[in-house]
Write an enzyme that holds these catalytic residues in place. Structure first.
Site, PDB file in Angstrom:
ATOM      1  N   LYS A  46       6.564   9.071  12.328  1.00 32.89           N
ATOM      2  CA  LYS A  46       5.996   8.559  10.807  1.00 32.89           C
ATOM      3  C   LYS A  46       7.359   8.510   9.868  1.00 32.89           C
ATOM      4  CE  LYS A  46       7.004  12.770   9.180  1.00 32.89           C
ATOM      5  NZ  LYS A  46       8.204  14.136   8.683  1.00 32.89           N
ATOM      6  N   THR A 104       4.706  11.513   3.888  1.00 30.89           N
ATOM      7  CA  THR A 104       5.602  10.790   3.915  1.00 30.89           C
ATOM      8  C   THR A 104       5.679   9.551   3.239  1.00 30.89           C
ATOM      9  OG1 THR A 104       5.569  10.460   5.902  1.00 30.89           O
ATOM     10  CG2 THR A 104       7.213  12.315   5.146  1.00 30.89           C
TER      11      THR A 104
END
Length: 370
Positions: free
Chosen positions: A205, A262
Site C-alpha cells: 500500500k 494512505t
C-alpha cells in the site's frame, strides 16, 4: 478517556522511538501497561525521561509517566527476559541486524510475545518480516510472532481518535494475546491467521500511496484517485494471491483500509513523496527534506523483484519503480498507464502460492491454502 482493557498488565519493550513506535508506546502506557521505549540515541533517552516528550516526533504531546526511555545500548538479556511483550517499530531494512543482536536474549523457553508493526520488504533478500524472523530467531519463534497493521496515523492515535487494526499470526493463541495487549474502545483489534497477507498489504500500500500522490501532484482529481485506489487494490490482491496470501486479507483493515487511508491523505509520508514528485521535484530533494522514513521508496525495489519472480502483471507498481529508481518522468509514466490496452477488470493468478509454500515449509507448516 479511562482505560477499560480486559487484559492483564504487561511489561512492554518498544524497540524504536520513531513516529509510530512513540504513539503505540503512548497508547500502551495510557492503558496501564509498564512501557519501556528503546532508542539508540543517548540524547533522546535523556530528553524523554526528563521532559516526557519526543524531541523529533509528536513534539507537542506529553507522554504518560508509565513510559521510560532506555538506551542507547540494547537492553541486556536479564532486562529482556523480564518483558512480557517486545514491540518492533523500526524500519524493515534494519530489522535483521536487530533481531540477530537480540536473539541470545530471547531464550528458548517462554520468550516474550513478539509484535511487529514495520511495513516493508527487505531489499537485499526480498524477504518479508516473517522470513527474516525465521532466519534470525528460528522457526519456533517465527510461528508465534504477531503482526499489527491497518489504517492508523500516529497523530490520531495519541488523540484517542477511534482506530481499528488487523492483528495476525500463524498461532491463533498469540494473535489473541497481542489483541488483548492493545485492545481498547478507541483502539479495536481484529484477529486473523494470514500474516503473509497482512505483511504484503502493509508493504504494497505504501507503493500505491506514492502513485496516488503522483496523480494529485500532476493535477488529477477525484475520479483518478478513486480509480487508482481501486486498481491498486486489484493489483495488490493479484500479487498477494500469487505469493500465497488469502485474497480476503486484502479486504481487511490491513488491506483496503490502510490502502484507502494512505492514498487519500497528505498526512501520509508516502503520499507526500509522490505528490512532490508529481510537482516536479527530484527524489533526492524530497527524501532529504522529508525528515522521516517513507518505506514505499525502498519497498518498490523489493516489490519489483517479487513481481518479476512471480511473473504477475503489476503496471502501477512497475510505473512507480521506474520513476523512483530509473529516473523516468512522472507524466510520461502516467500517460503510458492511461494508454494501456483494455483488459479484464478482475483476474487472479492461476498458480498461486509458491513463495508462501516455501516459507511455510521452512517453518515446518503444511496447509492447503499455501
Amino acid at each position: 478517556m479511562p482505560s477499560s482493557s480486559p487484559s492483564p498488565k504487561n511489561k512492554v519493550l518498544v524497540l524504536g522511538s520513531g513516529n509510530f513506535g512513540s504513539c503505540l508506546a503512548d497508547h500502551l502506557g495510557d492503558s496501564d501497561h509498564e512501557v519501556y521505549m528503546w532508542s539508540r540515541k543517548k540524547s533522546f533517552v535523556e530528553y524523554f525521561n526528563e521532559h516526557h516528550k519526543n524531541p523529533q516526533y509528536l513534539k507537542d504531546h506529553c507522554f504518560p509517566n508509565t513510559i521510560r526511555a532506555v538506551g542507547p545500548d540494547l537492553p541486556d538479556a536479564e532486562f529482556v527476559k523480564r518483558m512480557d511483550v517486545l514491540l518492533f517499530a523500526i524500519p524493515t531494512q534494519a530489522l535483521r541486524s536487530l533481531l540477530t543482536e537480540l536473539r541470545p536474549s530471547l531464550g528458548d523457553v517462554n520468550p516474550p510475545l513478539l509484535i511487529f508493526v514495520n511495513k516493508g520488504i527487505e531489499t537485499v533478500t526480498n524477504a518479508l518480516t516473517l522470513e527474516i524472523i525465521a532466519d534470525t530467531c528460528g522457526k519456533d519463534i517465527a510461528r508465534v510472532s504477531t503482526f499489527l497493521s491497518g489504517p492508523s496515523f500516529a497523530t490520531e492515535i495519541i488523540k484517542r481518535q477511534p482506530t481499528m487494526v488487523s492483528i495476525a499470526s500463524l498461532s491463533e493463541h498469540h494473535a489473541e494475546r497481542a489483541s488483548l495487549v492493545f485492545h481498547q474502545p478507541w483502539f479495536r483489534c481484529y484477529r486473523g491467521n494470514d500474516p503473509i497477507g497482512i505483511e504484503l498489504a502493509g508493504a504494497l500500500k505504501n507503493v500505491y500511496a506514492i502513485a496516488a500522490g503522483m496523480a494529485e501532484g500532476l493535477g488529477f482529481k477525484n475520479n483518478a484517485r478513486a480509480s487508482l485506489i481501486t486498481r491498486g487494490l486489484s493489483e495488490m490482491t493479484r500479487i498477494g494471491v500469487a505469493y500465497g496470501a488469502n485474497p480476503l486479507t486484502f479486504l481487511s483493515l490491513a488491506g483496503v483500509g490502510d490502502l484507502f487511508l494512505t492514498c487519500s491523505s497528505s498526512t501520509s509520508r508516502n503520499y507526500t513523496v509522490g505528490f512532490r514528485l508529481g510537482r516536479g521535484e527530484s527524489l533526492n530533494d524530497v527524501v532529504e527534506s522529508l525528515g522521516s522514513v517513507a518505506e514505499g521508496v525502498t519497498t518498490a525495489i523489493g516489490l519489483k523483484a517479487i513481481v518479476d519472480g512471480l511473473d504477475v502483471p503489476a503496471p502501477l507498481a512497475n510505473a512507480v519503480y521506474k520513476v523512483l529508481h530509473e529516473g523516468r518522468d512522472v507524466r510520461e509514466q502516467a500517460q503510458e498507464l492511461l494508454e494501456r490496452p483494455m483488459a479484464k477488470e478482475l483476474e487472479l493468478p492461476r498458480k498461486p502460492g509458491g513463495p508462501a509454500r516455501a516459507l511455510m515449509n521452512k517453518l515446518g507448516i503444511e496447509e492447503e491454502r499455501y
